[in-house]
Design a protein around this motif. Sequence first.
Motif, PDB file in Angstrom:
ATOM      1  N   LEU A   1      26.654  -5.209  26.345  1.00  0.00           N
ATOM      2  CA  LEU A   1      28.006  -4.667  26.218  1.00  0.00           C
ATOM      3  C   LEU A   1      28.086  -3.630  25.110  1.00  0.00           C
ATOM      4  O   LEU A   1      28.758  -2.594  25.258  1.00  0.00           O
ATOM      5  CB  LEU A   1      28.984  -5.807  25.952  1.00  0.00           C
ATOM      6  N   MET A   2      27.379  -3.859  23.999  1.00  0.00           N
ATOM      7  CA  MET A   2      27.447  -2.961  22.848  1.00  0.00           C
ATOM      8  C   MET A   2      26.317  -1.940  22.839  1.00  0.00           C
ATOM      9  O   MET A   2      26.218  -1.128  21.913  1.00  0.00           O
ATOM     10  CB  MET A   2      27.422  -3.796  21.569  1.00  0.00           C
ATOM     11  N   ASP A   3      25.452  -2.001  23.856  1.00  0.00           N
ATOM     12  CA  ASP A   3      24.344  -1.063  23.990  1.00  0.00           C
ATOM     13  C   ASP A   3      23.410  -1.106  22.774  1.00  0.00           C
ATOM     14  O   ASP A   3      23.014  -0.073  22.226  1.00  0.00           O
ATOM     15  CB  ASP A   3      24.868   0.359  24.197  1.00  0.00           C
ATOM     16  N   VAL A   4      23.074  -2.324  22.358  1.00  0.00           N
ATOM     17  CA  VAL A   4      22.110  -2.512  21.257  1.00  0.00           C
ATOM     18  C   VAL A   4      21.076  -3.541  21.718  1.00  0.00           C
ATOM     19  O   VAL A   4      21.049  -4.679  21.227  1.00  0.00           O
ATOM     20  CB  VAL A   4      22.807  -2.958  19.954  1.00  0.00           C
ATOM     21  N   PRO A   5      20.199  -3.205  22.657  1.00  0.00           N
ATOM     22  CA  PRO A   5      19.231  -4.172  23.164  1.00  0.00           C
ATOM     23  C   PRO A   5      18.293  -4.679  22.072  1.00  0.00           C
ATOM     24  O   PRO A   5      17.887  -3.912  21.186  1.00  0.00           O
ATOM     25  CB  PRO A   5      18.468  -3.385  24.232  1.00  0.00           C
ATOM     26  N   ASP A   6      17.992  -5.968  22.120  1.00  0.00           N
ATOM     27  CA  ASP A   6      17.061  -6.595  21.171  1.00  0.00           C
ATOM     28  C   ASP A   6      17.492  -6.425  19.715  1.00  0.00           C
ATOM     29  O   ASP A   6      16.646  -6.275  18.824  1.00  0.00           O
ATOM     30  CB  ASP A   6      15.645  -6.037  21.355  1.00  0.00           C
ATOM     31  N   SER A   7      18.803  -6.447  19.467  1.00  0.00           N
ATOM     32  CA  SER A   7      19.304  -6.314  18.097  1.00  0.00           C
ATOM     33  C   SER A   7      20.395  -7.345  17.843  1.00  0.00           C
ATOM     34  O   SER A   7      21.139  -7.718  18.759  1.00  0.00           O
ATOM     35  CB  SER A   7      19.857  -4.903  17.844  1.00  0.00           C
ATOM     36  N   ILE A   8      20.480  -7.786  16.609  1.00  0.00           N
ATOM     37  CA  ILE A   8      21.527  -8.706  16.160  1.00  0.00           C
ATOM     38  C   ILE A   8      21.987  -8.252  14.779  1.00  0.00           C
ATOM     39  O   ILE A   8      21.383  -7.347  14.176  1.00  0.00           O
ATOM     40  CB  ILE A   8      21.016 -10.168  16.085  1.00  0.00           C
ATOM     41  N   ASP A   9      23.038  -8.864  14.263  1.00  0.00           N
ATOM     42  CA  ASP A   9      23.464  -8.539  12.901  1.00  0.00           C
ATOM     43  C   ASP A   9      23.437  -9.743  11.959  1.00  0.00           C
ATOM     44  O   ASP A   9      23.518  -9.577  10.744  1.00  0.00           O
ATOM     45  CB  ASP A   9      24.858  -7.904  12.892  1.00  0.00           C
ATOM     46  N   THR A  10      23.317 -10.948  12.506  1.00  0.00           N
ATOM     47  CA  THR A  10      23.368 -12.154  11.674  1.00  0.00           C
ATOM     48  C   THR A  10      22.381 -13.190  12.187  1.00  0.00           C
ATOM     49  O   THR A  10      22.220 -13.359  13.398  1.00  0.00           O
ATOM     50  CB  THR A  10      24.783 -12.770  11.682  1.00  0.00           C
ATOM     51  N   ILE A  11      21.723 -13.873  11.251  1.00  0.00           N
ATOM     52  CA  ILE A  11      20.891 -15.032  11.565  1.00  0.00           C
ATOM     53  C   ILE A  11      21.465 -16.230  10.823  1.00  0.00           C
ATOM     54  O   ILE A  11      21.650 -16.175   9.602  1.00  0.00           O
ATOM     55  CB  ILE A  11      19.421 -14.809  11.153  1.00  0.00           C
ATOM     56  N   ILE A  12      21.777 -17.273  11.558  1.00  0.00           N
ATOM     57  CA  ILE A  12      22.355 -18.481  10.956  1.00  0.00           C
ATOM     58  C   ILE A  12      21.286 -19.565  10.874  1.00  0.00           C
ATOM     59  O   ILE A  12      20.567 -19.816  11.846  1.00  0.00           O
ATOM     60  CB  ILE A  12      23.564 -18.973  11.762  1.00  0.00           C
ATOM     61  N   ILE A  13      21.188 -20.195   9.714  1.00  0.00           N
ATOM     62  CA  ILE A  13      20.212 -21.263   9.486  1.00  0.00           C
ATOM     63  C   ILE A  13      20.955 -22.573   9.279  1.00  0.00           C
ATOM     64  O   ILE A  13      21.833 -22.670   8.413  1.00  0.00           O
ATOM     65  CB  ILE A  13      19.327 -20.960   8.269  1.00  0.00           C
ATOM     66  N   MET A  14      20.623 -23.569  10.081  1.00  0.00           N
ATOM     67  CA  MET A  14      21.192 -24.907   9.962  1.00  0.00           C
ATOM     68  C   MET A  14      20.102 -25.851   9.465  1.00  0.00           C
ATOM     69  O   MET A  14      18.999 -25.871  10.010  1.00  0.00           O
ATOM     70  CB  MET A  14      21.742 -25.379  11.306  1.00  0.00           C
ATOM     71  N   LEU A  15      20.428 -26.618   8.441  1.00  0.00           N
ATOM     72  CA  LEU A  15      19.471 -27.551   7.858  1.00  0.00           C
ATOM     73  C   LEU A  15      19.670 -28.957   8.403  1.00  0.00           C
ATOM     74  O   LEU A  15      20.715 -29.280   8.977  1.00  0.00           O
ATOM     75  CB  LEU A  15      19.626 -27.585   6.331  1.00  0.00           C
ATOM     76  N   LEU A  16      18.668 -29.797   8.196  1.00  0.00           N
ATOM     77  CA  LEU A  16      18.784 -31.205   8.589  1.00  0.00           C
ATOM     78  C   LEU A  16      19.799 -31.920   7.713  1.00  0.00           C
ATOM     79  O   LEU A  16      20.569 -32.759   8.190  1.00  0.00           O
ATOM     80  CB  LEU A  16      17.420 -31.887   8.482  1.00  0.00           C
ATOM     81  N   ASN A  17      19.817 -31.596   6.415  1.00  0.00           N
ATOM     82  CA  ASN A  17      20.750 -32.215   5.472  1.00  0.00           C
ATOM     83  C   ASN A  17      21.268 -31.151   4.517  1.00  0.00           C
ATOM     84  O   ASN A  17      20.496 -30.327   4.008  1.00  0.00           O
ATOM     85  CB  ASN A  17      20.061 -33.328   4.665  1.00  0.00           C
ATOM     86  N   THR A  18      22.564 -31.193   4.261  1.00  0.00           N
ATOM     87  CA  THR A  18      23.166 -30.235   3.328  1.00  0.00           C
ATOM     88  C   THR A  18      22.595 -30.388   1.932  1.00  0.00           C
ATOM     89  O   THR A  18      22.473 -29.411   1.187  1.00  0.00           O
ATOM     90  CB  THR A  18      24.698 -30.423   3.302  1.00  0.00           C
ATOM     91  N   GLU A  19      22.214 -31.625   1.561  1.00  0.00           N
ATOM     92  CA  GLU A  19      21.673 -31.878   0.231  1.00  0.00           C
ATOM     93  C   GLU A  19      20.339 -31.178   0.001  1.00  0.00           C
ATOM     94  O   GLU A  19      19.885 -31.065  -1.144  1.00  0.00           O
ATOM     95  CB  GLU A  19      21.513 -33.380   0.000  1.00  0.00           C
ATOM     96  N   ASP A  20      19.682 -30.709   1.078  1.00  0.00           N
ATOM     97  CA  ASP A  20      18.385 -30.028   0.947  1.00  0.00           C
ATOM     98  C   ASP A  20      18.524 -28.555   0.599  1.00  0.00           C
ATOM     99  O   ASP A  20      17.506 -27.867   0.429  1.00  0.00           O
ATOM    100  CB  ASP A  20      17.580 -30.159   2.246  1.00  0.00           C
ATOM    101  N   MET A  21      19.738 -28.047   0.496  1.00  0.00           N
ATOM    102  CA  MET A  21      19.931 -26.615   0.278  1.00  0.00           C
ATOM    103  C   MET A  21      19.218 -26.075  -0.956  1.00  0.00           C
ATOM    104  O   MET A  21      18.563 -25.034  -0.881  1.00  0.00           O
ATOM    105  CB  MET A  21      21.429 -26.280   0.221  1.00  0.00           C
ATOM    106  N   PRO A  22      19.298 -26.742  -2.124  1.00  0.00           N
ATOM    107  CA  PRO A  22      18.614 -26.181  -3.304  1.00  0.00           C
ATOM    108  C   PRO A  22      17.103 -26.040  -3.109  1.00  0.00           C
ATOM    109  O   PRO A  22      16.517 -25.046  -3.546  1.00  0.00           O
ATOM    110  CB  PRO A  22      18.942 -27.199  -4.411  1.00  0.00           C
TER     111      PRO A  22
END
Length: 406
Positions: A211-232
């Motif tokens: 739709l936006m004519d940007v094949p094979d492109s993104i602007d954001t990568i989201i990372i989800m962890l197993l536990n929030t406490e592991d963030m540090p």
Amino acid sequence: MLFSKLGLSNLLKNKRKTVLTLLTISLGFACLTVAKGYTNYCLWGLRESIINGGVGHFQIYKEGFRERTDDDSFNFLISDYKKIIREFSTVPGVKFVAPRLSFIGILANNTGSATVAGHGGWLQEERALTSFSTIEQGAFPREDESYGTLIGSGVAGLIGPSVHGTATLSVAMNGGAINVMDFDVTGIISSQLEELEDTYMLIPLESAQSLMDVPDSIDTIIIMLLNTEDMPSVENRICSICRRNGLEYRTWDQIVPYYSGAASFYSSSMNIALIVILAIVVFAIINTMLMAVYDRMREIGTMRSIGMTAFQTLRMITAESTLLGVFGCAIGIILAFLTAFIINVFGGIPLPPPPGNTRAYQGLIYIETFDVAVYSVVFILVSILSSLFPARKAVRMSIADTLRWI
């Protein structure tokens, strides 16, 4: 041990005052602990609803993405994103990694139109990212539905589509031209935040790229962890990968600063409650110890006349207040956990939607061991310090005056 036995014996001599003081300490301890448990649950719920409401633990962008303008947003796309996603996926503690391509457009049908701030993404990962949201009607788009879309309940209220009805999305392409694509509304989603519901739209990533004519492109990568406490522990690896690939990242609380304000508010409220309750405890212990010292003034004078030093007298009185603090905390812990258990078993406390949210919820009590330990130390120290004034009265009086005490 000797002074502990003397302290316990003295407390048993004044059972009524001892019981009243223990009730004051234990009830104050229990109320404070239960209130902190409720705060813990509220902050946990707010944190997890943000993370599992589509934000994730980390969001990765091309360097300079946050300072971009609407005119140059296409200059900050990530092209070789599949290689980068594989690199992030190897970090210990990462549950999954999801790419996104964001857009702002107009969604319209025969009955109305609405401005949407949506995104394209991998549907399986997007389903996991919105685990705290509710599908009010229909269902999440399937992998084989290339033109299926999920919209927020606020958007649905503006354009009034029925599930499986068709809506047309218009967005600006790379270069400034307008592109249009029809989508089948497979479901209507309701989240915790009203602002998100009013603009939310999800489509498959490949459809958004086309739709936006940007094949094979993104602007954001989201990372989800197993536990929030592991963030540090994970953040250092995330930062290292970002530096190597010319990327930058933000954590969930940086993306949604509302959480920090709520945490500060709850922390200030608990500090005020702690000060008020400790003040009540201090006066209760001082009153009990003063009455106990005055009632036994001749007894104290007799013990001092046969060799008890001022320091030993101080230790005896301090032992009484220490025992009051220890027993009061022990009873308070039992009361707090019992109260939390009863509230949680019966489904919690019904609460209205917080400001900016759309759904009511049940408030539960989540007591942390660390909080219990900290409050126990604080209450026992306060009990010990509260005995210093009565003890000072006892040791500063001369032996002759104590023996003549009536």
